[in-house]
Enzyme design. Structure first.
Site, PDB file in Angstrom:
ATOM      1  N   HIS A   1      -9.864   1.341   0.860  1.00 45.90           N
ATOM      2  CA  HIS A   1      -9.747   0.182   1.795  1.00 45.90           C
ATOM      3  C   HIS A   1     -10.891  -0.083   2.666  1.00 45.90           C
ATOM      4  O   HIS A   1     -10.431  -0.169   3.719  1.00 45.90           O
ATOM      5  CB  HIS A   1      -8.514   0.173   2.246  1.00 45.90           C
TER       6      HIS A   1
ATOM      7  N   GLU B   1     -11.434  -4.074  -2.683  1.00 52.20           N
ATOM      8  CA  GLU B   1     -10.403  -3.047  -3.314  1.00 52.20           C
ATOM      9  C   GLU B   1     -10.297  -3.090  -4.686  1.00 52.20           C
ATOM     10  O   GLU B   1      -9.647  -3.974  -5.198  1.00 52.20           O
ATOM     11  CB  GLU B   1      -9.030  -3.205  -2.530  1.00 52.20           C
TER      12      GLU B   1
ATOM     13  N   HIS C   1       0.912  -1.026  -0.083  1.00 51.56           N
ATOM     14  CA  HIS C   1      -0.057  -0.060   0.016  1.00 51.56           C
ATOM     15  C   HIS C   1       0.889   1.318  -0.119  1.00 51.56           C
ATOM     16  O   HIS C   1       0.500   2.273   0.820  1.00 51.56           O
ATOM     17  CB  HIS C   1      -0.941  -0.075   0.897  1.00 51.56           C
TER      18      HIS C   1
HETATM   19  C1  GLA Z   1      -4.848  -5.800   1.613  1.00 53.50           C
HETATM   20  C2  GLA Z   1      -3.579  -6.555   1.669  1.00 53.50           C
HETATM   21  C3  GLA Z   1      -3.737  -7.473   3.127  1.00 53.50           C
HETATM   22  C4  GLA Z   1      -3.718  -6.590   4.078  1.00 53.50           C
HETATM   23  C5  GLA Z   1      -4.517  -5.782   4.166  1.00 53.50           C
HETATM   24  C6  GLA Z   1      -4.276  -4.761   5.345  1.00 53.50           C
HETATM   25  O1  GLA Z   1      -6.072  -6.191   1.470  1.00 53.50           O
HETATM   26  O2  GLA Z   1      -3.889  -7.569   0.635  1.00 53.50           O
HETATM   27  O3  GLA Z   1      -3.033  -8.522   2.935  1.00 53.50           O
HETATM   28  O4  GLA Z   1      -2.446  -6.214   4.038  1.00 53.50           O
HETATM   29  O5  GLA Z   1      -4.688  -4.833   2.848  1.00 53.50           O
HETATM   30  O6  GLA Z   1      -4.271  -5.362   6.441  1.00 53.50           O
END
Ligand code: GLA
Length: 368
Positions: free
Chosen positions: A199, A333, A130
């Site tokens: 998210h 997402e 991210h």
């Molecule tokens: C995304 C990632 C997960 C995790 C979340 C946050 O969905 O794919 O693995 O890192 O963000 O916790």
């Protein structure tokens, strides 16, 4: 050619639709370095949506069930600075934020554009998650009210977390009736990579587990991962696997199945390759909570969606209805595929000077 009267009707309808949405602004505490954070409330007949400038987070979505009773259908906090229950303390779950510059993972934080190698911040097991440690979810975006919503803007300087180019990004949240639209746009002054998404953790019942909520994803393929959650590059069919959500299936029906991909991620944490068309009239995902009847329909221009079942929520943080435990929320997402900069066969995430990045996702809330 459209007739004049059709054009007038369209214009009137368009303005009537946005005129129903009211937008208000209130203070929502401070960033860690003392800058004011504002909350914008978007209200229409069906929905109330709250967004804060810090991380462009969605912090609340009140949506009615089949009897008209509202519940907040996203996990979130009521303050910036609550101990274990605020947006400052929680730098792990990305609770409702906009993630960037690159949503999901880049292997080893490395990629090449036009033969030039870049190293970006590695914040998870030697990979980038991210956008790095100080991602877009930790920034206080500037905000301005727009018809039916709010526009958030962030200027990410050249070299931010190691990414090339000054990037100017806008996220426009607007509400019309039962639809929350998120429109992302961006420009850059040097070639860079970009993958913006929201998210939010949804829970259509309002609290408790999401394992009995019923999921339909219009995807024939998905991107399996390695032990570090990086895509292997394969695009296998979902047929005959727990990843087949082409017919509506409870999230929990196969989550504990003896499947190596589910074991690696402790549940679903995978990118689904959405079937075309990637348009704002084609439902990419439909989720229903049988108890309340609340239904979320997702439309997106993106080619993928990370379906994540909150596998790493472990009770550390307390949201508006109590401790956030594993499987208390699911994320959808909408995105380009993880680690695309290192997979030339995946749709490109490179943005060049002179181009404008434009993607849009709509979350629609109904009840049946
Ligand atoms: C995304 C990632 C997960 C995790 C979340 C946050 O969905 O794919 O693995 O890192 O963000 O916790």
């Amino acid at each position: 050619m459209k007739s004049a009267s059709a054009l007038i009707a369209l214009t009137l309808f368009g303005s009537a639709a946005t005129a129903q949405t009211t937008v208000s602004k209130a203070p929502f505490g401070n960033t860690p370095d003392g800058k004011p954070v504002d909350a914008y409330t978007l209200k229409d007949k069906a929905l109330t949506v709250k967004i804060i400038t810090f991380g462009a987070h969605i912090i609340q979505i009140d949506a009615p069930d089949r009897t008209g009773k509202d519940a907040d259908v996203v996990l979130g906090y009521t303050s910036m600075d609550g101990a274990n229950s605020g947006y400052i303390a929680d730098n792990k779950t990305y609770m409702g934020s906009v993630v960037g510059r690159y949503g999901n993972r880049i292997a080893k934080g490395q990629f090449t554009i036009d033969g030039k190698q870049f190293q970006v911040d590695t914040n998870e097991k030697g990979n980038t998650l991210h956008g790095g440690k100080d991602g877009f979810d930790r920034r206080n975006w500037t905000a301005k009210q727009i018809p039916g919503g709010v526009e958030l803007t962030l200027v990410s300087p050249d070299g931010d977390q190691g990414f090339p180019g000054t990037l100017t990004a806008h996220v426009r949240y607007t509400l019309t009736g039962d639809k929350l639209k998120i429109a992302y746009s961006a420009t850059t002054d040097k070639p860079t990579v970009l993958n913006l998404t929201n998210h939010s953790y949804f829970n259509l019942a309002g609290s408790g587990t999401v394992l009995n909520e019923v999921m339909k994803i219009d995807a024939d393929r998905y991107t399996p991962i390695d032990s570090q959650s990086i895509p292997t590059g394969d695009l296998p069919s979902v047929a005959g696997t727990p990843f087949d959500f082409r017919t509506p299936t409870p999230i929990g029906a196969r989550i504990h199945a003896d499947n190596p991909q589910l074991k690696l991620a402790k549940g679903y944490d995978h990118n689904f390759v959405l079937n075309p068309p990637h348009t704002l009239t084609h439902p990419a995902v439909v989720v229903t909570d049988p108890g309340s009847g609340r239904t979320l329909t997702v439309y997106t221009t993106e080619p993928g969606v990370q379906f994540y079942t909150g596998n790493f929520l472990d009770g550390t943080f307390t949201g508006q209805t109590g401790k956030e435990e594993q499987y208390d929320g699911f994320c959808l997402e909408t995105q380009h595929f993880p680690d695309s900069p290192n997979h030339p066969a995946f749709p490109t995430t490179v943005l060049r000077p002179g181009q404008t990045y434009n993607t849009t996702t709509i979350f629609q809330f109904t009840a049946k």
